[in-house]
Scaffold this active site. Structure first.
Site, PDB file in Angstrom:
ATOM      1  N   CYS A  96       0.830  -1.202   0.000  1.00 61.19           N
ATOM      2  CA  CYS A  96       0.000   0.000   0.000  1.00 61.19           C
ATOM      3  C   CYS A  96       0.865   1.252   0.000  1.00 61.19           C
ATOM      4  CB  CYS A  96      -0.930   0.003   1.206  1.00 61.19           C
ATOM      5  SG  CYS A  96      -2.034   1.442   1.250  1.00 61.19           S
ATOM      6  N   HIS A 167       2.128  -7.257  -6.825  1.00 61.32           N
ATOM      7  CA  HIS A 167       1.523  -6.241  -7.677  1.00 61.32           C
ATOM      8  C   HIS A 167       2.608  -5.801  -8.652  1.00 61.32           C
ATOM      9  CE1 HIS A 167      -1.214  -2.465  -8.028  1.00 61.32           C
ATOM     10  NE2 HIS A 167      -0.584  -2.711  -9.149  1.00 61.32           N
ATOM     11  N   ASN A 207      -0.700  -9.667  -9.590  1.00 64.60           N
ATOM     12  CA  ASN A 207      -1.787  -8.713  -9.374  1.00 64.60           C
ATOM     13  C   ASN A 207      -1.495  -7.461 -10.200  1.00 64.60           C
ATOM     14  OD1 ASN A 207      -2.449  -6.344  -6.796  1.00 64.60           O
ATOM     15  ND2 ASN A 207      -4.028  -7.314  -8.025  1.00 64.60           N
ATOM     16  N   GLY A 209      -3.913  -4.876 -13.203  1.00 70.34           N
ATOM     17  CA  GLY A 209      -4.340  -4.705 -14.596  1.00 70.34           C
ATOM     18  C   GLY A 209      -4.961  -5.915 -15.251  1.00 70.34           C
TER      19      GLY A 209
END
Length: 323
Positions: A96, A167, A207, A209
C-alpha cells in the site's frame, strides 16, 4: 484449459470495499476464489472494535486477513487473533502506497526493509498454524530493479514465507496518489514470471491490470495464482465467469439474488444498514439493459428496503430474462 489443482484465484484486499458484506456477495458467484479482508491495521484490532473488524460469514471461506503493521509484537498478536477467529491465512501488506500508511512506516515502504518483513514472518509463523503470506510491489521509488525485488523475496522466503502476491508495478511513494499508483507506473508482468522461474519452490501470484478470464488463463501459464481487485468489484459477474477455469458453469444472477436476500434480512435484523451494504452490489448488472436503473434504485436512499432491492432486480431481470 489450465489445471487449477495447484493454482489460486483471489479477490484483492481493498480498503472500504472488501468488507464482509461484499465478500459474502462475491462468494455467491464463485466457490473457489480466495477472499481477502480490507487491510486492517494492528492498532484497529488491538485497540478498536476487534469483533466487528474480524466478523465474517462462514460461507466466506477460504478467507485471508490482511494486516497493516510493522511492530513484531503487535503483528504476532494480530496473527493470533486471525487464527482464533478461524481465518484460513494471514497476509502482510507490503504494497500500500498511501501517505497515511507511509507515515506509520508500514505498507509499500517496508520493501526497503526486507529484514523487518522477514522478522515479522518468522515471529508470526512461530505463533500460529495458519500460513503467513506477503503482498508486495515489484519495487519502490528508485529501487525498481528486478534484483531489488529478488533480494526482498529471497530474504523473506528464508524466514519461512512461501507465498508472495506481487503487484506488478513499482510504487512511487512521493508525488502519486494511491489511485495513480495503480495506473501510472507501468506493469512489468515479465518480472513476476521471472521470479517464479528463479524460485520454483515458492508460490507466486500476480496482481495488477488483469480484467478478463482470458487474462487469468494467460497468466496462470507462468505463475501459481492471479489476484484481481477492481475488475471483480465493479463487474462481479466476472467472478461467475471465472468458474469456467474449474470447468463449471456460471450461476445466473437471479440465483445469486435469491441467496442474497435472506442474508440482507439477517444483517438488517442484526442492526446493519441496507444502504451501506447495497453499495457493494451496484455492478451486478454491468453491461446489461437496465443496469443504470439498478444503480439508481440502490443509491442515495436512506430508507431503502429489501423489497425495494427485489423490485429493482425484477425490473432488470425482466429486461434480461437469460441472466
Amino acid at each position: 484449459m489450465v489445471d487449477m489443482t495447484n493454482k489460486r484465484l483471489s479477490v484483492a484486499p481493498m480498503i472500504d470495499w472488501t468488507t464482509t458484506d461484499y465478500r459474502y456477495f462475491a462468494r455467491l458467484f464463485n466457490p473457489h476464489v480466495y477472499l481477502y479482508t480490507e487491510m486492517i491495521s494492528t492498532g484497529a484490532l488491538i485497540h478498536g472494535n476487534r469483533a466487528r473488524h474480524l466478523r465474517f460469514d462462514a460461507r466466506e471461506h477460504p478467507l485471508v486477513l490482511q494486516l497493516g503493521g510493522a511492530d513484531i509484537t503487535e503483528m504476532t498478536q494480530c496473527a493470533e487473533f486471525a487464527q482464533q477467529h478461524h481465518y484460513d491465512e494471514v497476509n502482510i501488506n507490503v504494497g500500500c502506497p498511501s501517505d497515511r500508511v507511509q507515515h506509520n512506516k508500514i505498507g509499500a515502504c517496508l520493501m526497503a526493509e526486507p529484514d523487518t518483513v522477514a522478522s515479522l514472518v518468522k515471529h508470526m509463523q512461530a505463533a500460529v498454524d495458519i500460513p503467513v503470506t506477503v503482498k508486495h510491489r515489484i519495487g519502490i521509488d528508485d529501487f525498481d530493479s528486478y534484483e531489488f525485488m529478488k533480494d526482498f523475496v529471497e530474504t523473506v522466503a528464508a524466514a519461512g514465507c512461501s507465498r508472495f502476491i506481487v503487484h506488478a508495478r513499482t510504487a512511487l511513494l512521493q508525488g502519486l496518489s494511491p489511485k495513480q499508483n495503480r495506473e501510472i507506473p507501468p506493469l512489468r508482468y515479465e518480472d513476476v514470471y521471472r521470479l517464479k522461474q528463479e524460485f520454483p519452490e515458492l508460490d507466486i501470484e500476480i496482481n495488477g491490470g488483469i480484467e478478463t478470464v482470458q487474462d487469468i488463463e494467460n497468466h496462470l501459464q507462468y505463475i501459481d495464482g492471479v489476484m484481481i481487485g477492481r475488475a471483480f468489484y465493479h463487474n462481479p459477474y466476472l467472478l461467475a465467469q471465472a468458474n469456467s477455469l474449474w470447468g463449471e458453469p456460471a450461476p445466473k444472477r437471479s440465483a445469486i439474488l435469491a441467496q442474497l436476500y435472506p442474508y440482507l434480512r439477517q444483517q438488517i435484523a442484526q442492526g446493519e444498514a441496507l444502504p451501506t451494504m447495497s453499495r457493494h452490489y451496484l455492478g451486478l448488472f454491468q453491461g446489461l439493459n437496465g443496469a443504470r436503473r439498478w444503480r439508481q434504485a440502490l443509491s442515495g436512499k436512506p430508507s431503502l428496503t429489501v423489497e425495494d432491492v427485489e423490485a429493482a432486480a425484477a425490473e432488470v431481470l425482466a429486461l434480461n430474462p437469460e441472466v
